[in-house]
Write a protein that holds these residues in place. Structure first.
Motif, mmCIF file in Angstrom:
data_model
loop_
_atom_site.group_PDB
_atom_site.id
_atom_site.type_symbol
_atom_site.label_atom_id
_atom_site.label_comp_id
_atom_site.label_asym_id
_atom_site.label_seq_id
_atom_site.Cartn_x
_atom_site.Cartn_y
_atom_site.Cartn_z
ATOM 1 N N THR A 103 31.244 35.493 37.029
ATOM 2 C CA THR A 103 32.317 34.863 35.811
ATOM 3 C C THR A 103 31.843 33.475 35.200
ATOM 4 O O THR A 103 32.353 32.996 34.321
ATOM 5 N N LYS A 154 44.032 33.708 30.756
ATOM 6 C CA LYS A 154 44.833 34.638 31.183
ATOM 7 C C LYS A 154 44.038 36.031 30.957
ATOM 8 O O LYS A 154 43.953 37.033 31.814
ATOM 9 N N ARG A 155 43.296 36.187 29.892
ATOM 10 C CA ARG A 155 42.805 37.575 29.594
ATOM 11 C C ARG A 155 41.757 37.919 30.389
ATOM 12 O O ARG A 155 41.328 39.013 30.367
ATOM 13 N N THR A 156 40.987 37.082 30.880
ATOM 14 C CA THR A 156 39.889 37.223 31.932
ATOM 15 C C THR A 156 40.383 37.269 33.554
ATOM 16 O O THR A 156 39.540 37.340 34.480
ATOM 17 N N SER A 157 41.674 37.218 33.781
ATOM 18 C CA SER A 157 42.096 36.993 35.143
ATOM 19 C C SER A 157 41.953 38.351 35.871
ATOM 20 O O SER A 157 41.745 38.329 37.124
ATOM 21 N N THR A 158 41.953 39.494 35.278
ATOM 22 C CA THR A 158 41.874 40.869 35.937
ATOM 23 C C THR A 158 40.394 40.874 36.380
ATOM 24 O O THR A 158 40.468 41.436 37.399
ATOM 25 N N ILE A 159 39.468 40.220 35.995
ATOM 26 C CA ILE A 159 37.942 40.201 36.393
ATOM 27 C C ILE A 159 38.221 39.585 37.840
ATOM 28 O O ILE A 159 37.679 39.940 38.671
ATOM 29 N N PHE A 208 40.722 39.169 39.942
ATOM 30 C CA PHE A 208 41.631 40.138 40.882
ATOM 31 C C PHE A 208 40.643 41.128 41.238
ATOM 32 O O PHE A 208 40.800 41.646 42.404
ATOM 33 N N ARG A 209 39.898 41.805 40.293
ATOM 34 C CA ARG A 209 38.936 42.705 40.992
ATOM 35 C C ARG A 209 37.903 42.425 41.879
ATOM 36 O O ARG A 209 37.538 42.892 43.003
ATOM 37 N N LYS A 238 39.787 41.646 45.213
ATOM 38 C CA LYS A 238 40.223 42.883 46.067
ATOM 39 C C LYS A 238 38.689 43.806 46.522
ATOM 40 O O LYS A 238 38.995 44.224 47.875
#
Length: 286
Positions: free
Chosen positions: A222, A249-254, A256-257, A260
């Motif tokens: 990132t 916020k829009r890139t926070s899913t990356i 979390f991936r 995980k």
């Protein structure tokens, strides 16, 4: 350097003027001609307009002028040139436009509420971003807060609620009051949306035994930095490493991936940050 400063100031005043135009159209072309009493000083000026036909803009400027004098006397408050400029220009625009728009641009009252408060909130948010202010009930709240131990947020809410309820005494109609509260809610949401927008930032704290792998992966994938903090569990007394990451916020899913994939059992908290300043984020503004 001086030219850049002048250019920045000129650009700021142009944006403030555009923002004030947007906000004044929301009030003058939709909210006020629809007979809706919104919050703030503009809402109070609207009440006087509905009762006695007083000019909304002139009343707004007059009330704000009195509040500013009181604030300076009681709080030692200092108002910037931009705030004075916004108060005066906003009042002039309201005065001119309310004479032009005798009826709302849409016949449906709810649509007038929706469109008007959206425009007013959008303009208000842009005004705040560019360092301006239209004065208002926040001055009243600060004066009361000096003598009474009540939070500013609660005082602002009480001021707006009181002003909106004055609409009932003018029209004897509870629907007008409800439209006023809807206006206040949409206005507040629009302001927040404009200020945060796509720039909304989150802060992640990650506790994991595999913190180094997670940090390396976040940096590599990132191109974001991480801060490794020392932590101690209060119950166990065990020493832990805590990763702190700031992200849009829009890139926070990356993020979390990544977490995980490396450690599904990692302990993660995420909170919204109201402002992040520095390299890679917003410039520090005073």
């Amino acid at each position: 350097m001086e030219k850049q400063k002048i250019y920045r100031e000129v650009k700021s005043y142009l944006m403030l003027t555009l923002s004030l135009c947007i906000a004044s159209i929301g009030w003058s072309a939709f909210i006020i001609p629809a007979g809706i009493v919104g919050g703030g000083i503009t809402g109070l000026a609207s009440t006087f307009h509905f009762l006695w036909g007083w000019d909304v803009g002139l009343v707004s400027i007059s009330i704000n002028a009195i509040l500013i004098i009181l604030a300076i006397k009681m709080l030692g408050f200092s108002f910037g040139i931009k705030s004075i400029y916004c108060i005066i220009l906003f009042g002039i625009l309201l005065s001119v436009l309310t004479r032009y728009f005798k009826t709302p641009l849409t016949e449906d009252t709810f649509m007038s509420t929706l469109i008007g408060s959206s425009l007013a909130g959008t303009g208000g948010g842009l005004i705040f971003i560019n360092g301006g202010s239209t004065g208002g009930t926040d001055i009243i709240a600060m004066i009361i807060n000096k003598y009474k131990n009540i939070s500013l947020g609660r005082l602002l809410l009480l001021c707006d609620v009181f002003i909106i309820f004055t609409g009932y005494f003018v029209f004897q109609n509870i629907e007008i009051v409800m439209y006023g509260f809807i206006t206040m809610a949409i206005f507040g949401y629009a302001v927040d949306l404009v200020i945060t927008g796509n720039k909304q930032t989150v802060q992640l704290f990650i506790i994991s035994e595999k913190y180094k792998r997670i940090a390396d992966s976040i940096i590599a994938k990132t191109e974001k930095g991480c801060t490794i903090l020392d932590g101690i569990g209060a119950y166990t007394g065990d020493e832990k490493k805590v990763l702190m990451v700031i992200s849009k916020k829009r890139t926070s899913t990356i993020l979390f991936r990544i977490i995980k994939d490396i450690d599904p059992d990692a302990f993660v908290t995420m909170g919204t940050v109201s402002g992040v300043y520095g390299r890679g984020f917003d410039q520090l503004k005073v």
